[in-house]
Enzyme design. Structure first.
Site, PDB file in Angstrom:
ATOM      1  N   ASP A  35       1.753  -1.695  -3.297  1.00 18.83           N
ATOM      2  CA  ASP A  35       2.132  -3.019  -2.812  1.00 18.83           C
ATOM      3  C   ASP A  35       1.249  -4.090  -3.426  1.00 18.83           C
ATOM      4  OD1 ASP A  35       0.076  -1.745  -1.264  1.00 18.83           O
ATOM      5  OD2 ASP A  35       0.182  -3.374   0.180  1.00 18.83           O
ATOM      6  N   GLU A  52      -1.223  -1.031   1.587  1.00 12.98           N
ATOM      7  CA  GLU A  52      -2.686  -1.161   1.597  1.00 12.98           C
ATOM      8  C   GLU A  52      -3.110  -2.586   1.901  1.00 12.98           C
ATOM      9  OE1 GLU A  52      -6.686  -1.985  -0.204  1.00 12.98           O
ATOM     10  OE2 GLU A  52      -4.742  -2.879  -0.665  1.00 12.98           O
TER      11      GLU A  52
END
Length: 397
Positions: A81, A143
């Site tokens: 991400d 994350e």
């Protein structure tokens, strides 16, 4: 092995696949397109791939790609991400990889989609037919927000390996420790009323003043009590990030909230810190006649620590010629600690470019990172003995 795109082409495809994670639903996106690309490329190189759904997070998945067998081996890990981007502040399209001035620009170029392209390009150049221990490429979800991908790995005990490298941008400097982080909100509820008569209400803002006084004293006490010279900022920090209260100058404030973060040193317990702060509030509540509540803005992230004497730390110091250090930003490292894996943070690109408009990775970071990866794979996956120290085996690194 099947043909792969070039390193630059892989990086370009990854960046062209948006995978923003955000606590704001209008920004938040799935990471499945990125995982699909990685799964295809790694499968073509002989890796056995498992796509792992994240419980409670629809459209978010991890990828566990394994080559070889054994109970040791090496994990090369990154998150799929990115953070949101500042519209109008980029000089180029954030989702279109652009090379200029010996730099590769794009959202996720250094934090951290570029790392995956470097890993896969390195693997394809190596003869990995006779692995003694497994090589695992791990790609996680979310994350940048909840760390849901890493937390799911721990709860399901998914990863079994001896060593791990997390390729966050550290300018190729090994990182063996970072602070933990918790983010909390304290809400004070009083009674609104006409400002001309204080007896008509009970100011939540006045009570918040007392809360902040106690928090600042608590912060000062932490600074005096805890120190770690390995950090540039060698004490725990507490930041009052935002405060909101009231609605008009001529009304007594009926509600006030403050959001703060606290970054704890390794060895400190986030939960103990939350408990200590919670114990400060009832006396203020009693004295002010208000209601005071504290809630976590997200599940806290523990501190990360791998002993400086760890074999993987010493090996990477030799490979990079950089001394291991500590940093203030948080990573998925503590979750690998919980899995019993000796872990370090080391990757191409600088944290100074992460989360910024015009994020880039310098081209001169790529080949040195590939040298590190080759050295680690040779040491921990192609050789029998994983415990010898590098100073005794200079030729191996």
């Amino acid at each position: 092995m099947a043909a792969l795109p070039s390193l630059i082409n892989m990086m370009s495809q990854l960046i062209a696949s948006p995978s923003i994670s955000s606590s704001q639903s209008n920004w938040d996106q799935s990471n499945k397109d990125v995982i699909e690309l990685l799964e295809g490329w790694l499968s073509s190189q002989g890796f056995q791939c498992e796509v792992m759904p994240i419980p409670g997070y629809p459209n978010k998945v991890n990828l566990i790609a394994t080559l070889g067998k054994g109970d040791g081996g090496l994990v090369l890990s990154g998150h799929t991400d990115t953070v949101p981007y500042d519209q109008g502040r980029w000089q180029s399209d954030p989702f279109l990889l652009e090379e200029r001035d010996n730099k590769l620009y794009g959202l996720g170029s250094c934090d951290m989609k570029g790392f995956f392209a470097i890993v896969i390009d390195t693997v394809r150049q190596m003869d990995l037919k006779n692995l003694k221990q497994p090589l695992i490429v791990l790609a996680t979800a979310d994350e940048e927000t909840s760390m849901a991908g890493a937390r799911a790995l721990v709860s399901q005990n998914k990863i079994k390996a001896r060593y791990a490298l997390i390729g966050e941008p550290t300018s190729l400097t090994p990182v063996h420790a970072h602070k933990g982080i918790l983010m909390e909100r304290i809400r004070v509820t009083g009674q609104s009323g006409h400002s001309s008569n204080p007896d008509l209400g009970n100011s939540a803002m006045d009570a918040m003043h007392s809360v902040m006084t106690e928090l600042m004293a608590f912060r000062d006490n932490l600074k005096q009590k805890y120190r770690d010279a390995s950090f540039v900022i060698d004490y725990p920090t507490m930041n009052f990030g935002c405060i909101h209260g009231g609605d008009s100058a001529n009304r007594i404030c009926g509600r006030c909230e403050i959001d703060f973060d606290l970054r704890a040193l390794p060895g400190m317990s986030n939960q103990s810190l939350v408990d200590e702060i919670s114990r400060l509030l009832p006396s203020i509540e009693s004295k002010t006649g208000t209601k005071i509540e504290m809630d976590s803005l997200f599940t806290n992230i523990p501190s990360f620590f791998t002993p400086i004497e760890s074999d993987i730390i010493k090996t990477c110091e030799k490979l990079t010629k950089n001394t291991a250090t500590s940093v203030g930003f948080a990573t998925e490292g503590p979750f690998f600690n919980q899995l019993g894996i000796e872990t370090l943070i080391l990757g191409p690109g600088s944290i100074d470019q992460a989360h910024q408009p015009n994020e880039f990775m310098a081209l001169n970071q790529i080949k040195p990172m590939q040298q590190v990866l080759r050295g680690l794979i040779e040491r921990y996956c192609l050789q029998n003995n994983q415990s010898n120290h590098p100073e005794n085996e200079e030729q191996r690194v």
